[in-house]
Design a protein around this motif. Structure first.
Motif, PDB file in Angstrom:
ATOM      1  N   HIS A  76       0.923  -1.179   0.149  1.00 46.66           N
ATOM      2  CA  HIS A  76       0.035  -0.092   0.210  1.00 46.66           C
ATOM      3  C   HIS A  76       0.936   1.353  -0.207  1.00 46.66           C
ATOM      4  O   HIS A  76       0.429   1.947  -0.745  1.00 46.66           O
ATOM      5  CB  HIS A  76      -0.903  -0.105   1.179  1.00 46.66           C
ATOM      6  N   ASP A  79       2.863   1.679  -3.190  1.00 44.04           N
ATOM      7  CA  ASP A  79       1.791   1.713  -4.495  1.00 44.04           C
ATOM      8  C   ASP A  79       2.277   0.877  -5.395  1.00 44.04           C
ATOM      9  O   ASP A  79       2.536   1.328  -6.515  1.00 44.04           O
ATOM     10  CB  ASP A  79       1.738   3.326  -4.965  1.00 44.04           C
ATOM     11  N   VAL A  80       2.379  -0.423  -5.103  1.00 42.34           N
ATOM     12  CA  VAL A  80       2.783  -1.574  -5.853  1.00 42.34           C
ATOM     13  C   VAL A  80       1.491  -2.237  -6.550  1.00 42.34           C
ATOM     14  O   VAL A  80       0.603  -2.357  -5.743  1.00 42.34           O
ATOM     15  CB  VAL A  80       3.555  -2.799  -5.098  1.00 42.34           C
ATOM     16  N   ARG A  81       1.602  -2.366  -7.773  1.00 43.06           N
ATOM     17  CA  ARG A  81       0.460  -3.118  -8.445  1.00 43.06           C
ATOM     18  C   ARG A  81       0.934  -4.446  -8.708  1.00 43.06           C
ATOM     19  O   ARG A  81       2.060  -4.693  -9.502  1.00 43.06           O
ATOM     20  CB  ARG A  81       0.102  -2.368  -9.793  1.00 43.06           C
ATOM     21  N   VAL A  82       0.395  -5.390  -8.241  1.00 45.69           N
ATOM     22  CA  VAL A  82       0.568  -6.940  -8.259  1.00 45.69           C
ATOM     23  C   VAL A  82      -0.596  -7.680  -8.458  1.00 45.69           C
ATOM     24  O   VAL A  82      -1.484  -7.435  -7.570  1.00 45.69           O
ATOM     25  CB  VAL A  82       1.554  -7.364  -7.256  1.00 45.69           C
ATOM     26  N   ASP A  83      -0.618  -8.683  -9.275  1.00 47.23           N
ATOM     27  CA  ASP A  83      -1.834  -9.732  -9.429  1.00 47.23           C
ATOM     28  C   ASP A  83      -1.845 -10.795  -8.139  1.00 47.23           C
ATOM     29  O   ASP A  83      -2.964 -11.237  -7.709  1.00 47.23           O
ATOM     30  CB  ASP A  83      -1.854 -10.334 -10.586  1.00 47.23           C
TER      31      ASP A  83
END
Length: 312
Positions: A76, A79-83
């Motif tokens: 959070h 600000d990491v974007r991961v599936d």
């Protein structure tokens, strides 16, 4: 630089630097919490006393149980974007579980070929005696009832690998990349072992010079070992391999080459040491080939190119 509404514009480079600071500080704080949890219990007893072991095991197990929350918070804040899920990023997953448990352990045993041959030579019943000892139910029952054994073979490997590999590597990979993360994460692991200086100093067992020398050597081999288990984690995407390798290495200790040099069958013994090292180097990449383990979630965090994560 000012934006359309006269506010500061954060460049991509500045954002990357901020993320790196968050990554490193998160790892540092997690290491501090892990080590600090060992000292919340005030006691004048030595570290191997059963009551001290039980309290400290409870502390590190709690920290380990909370480590997924630390990774979630980092995702959070950075600000990491991961599936993938947090547990998958930390190497707790089912795909490729069996080879992840067997192959890295086999690789580690190959490295210890010399010490294993040495142990078999010292056993009156040879290899047969060693195998009987390994599968003796009564011996295992005694081990499970021993607090020191449980700490060294179970609690320490599970908690240290979950925190210092499972939690820290996903935090470091977006900033450093997979290869640099393999060599960065062990530094936290090695430094964390300096807390033994406090214990030795409190008990006045040795001079400060000896304590620092021993701690320096411990930092060296724990850092090297940490790099190995970090490599296993990044190549397999599982934490089970590092845990089992850690437990096995704790049971064996450092290879006693000086004793091998004084053995009556020195030539054969030294040959087994050399063969073990050579086979280890030859098998290092084939036995950790991501082909056996499926898609590696932590590698999805890596900026390209991420050669450590690729099939060799």
């Amino acid at each position: 630089m000012l934006g359309p509404e006269h506010g500061p514009v954060i460049t991509q480079e500045e954002h990357a630097q901020t993320r790196c600071w968050v990554c490193v500080l998160s790892c540092f704080l997690l290491a501090c919490v892990y080590v600090g949890s060992l000292y919340v219990w005030r006691s004048s007893l030595p570290r191997d006393h059963p009551s001290v072991i039980k309290r400290r095991c409870a502390s590190v197990l709690l920290v380990s149980a909370l480590s997924p929350a630390a990774v979630k918070a980092w995702i959070h804040w950075a600000d990491v974007r991961v599936d993938a899920s947090v547990w998958e990023l930390m190497g707790v997953r089912l795909e490729g579980l069996l080879p992840a448990a067997v192959l890295p352990l086999l690789l580690t045993m190959v490295f210890y070929l010399g010490p294993l041959v040495h142990s078999a030579m010292e056993n009156p019943d040879g290899v047969t005696g060693e195998l009987q000892s390994a599968f003796d139910v009564q011996s295992w029952r005694l081990c499970v009832g021993d607090a020191v054994w449980l700490r060294n073979q179970v609690v320490a490997p599970v908690t240290e690998e979950l925190v210092f590999r499972g939690a820290m590597l996903p935090m470091l990979v977006p900033c450093t990349g997979p290869t640099a993360a393999i060599f960065t994460a062990p530094l936290f692991f090695g430094v964390a072992h300096f807390h033994h200086v406090i214990e030795q100093r409190r008990l006045h067992k040795d001079s400060m010079r000896v304590i620092l020398l021993v701690s320096g050597m411990q930092f060296l081999y724990t850092t090297v070992f940490g790099a190995f288990t970090a490599f296993i984690f990044m190549r397999t995407g599982h934490v089970v391999g590092p845990v089992l390798c850690h437990s096995f290495c704790n049971s064996q200790g450092l290879p006693d080459i000086s004793s091998a040099l004084q053995h009556p069958q020195r030539s054969a013994l030294l040959l087994s040491y050399v063969m073990g090292l050579l086979l280890f180097l030859v098998l290092l990449f084939p036995l950790t080939d991501p082909f056996f383990y499926g898609a590696i979630p932590v590698c999805s965090l890596a900026p390209p190119p991420s050669s450590v994560c690729q099939i060799s």
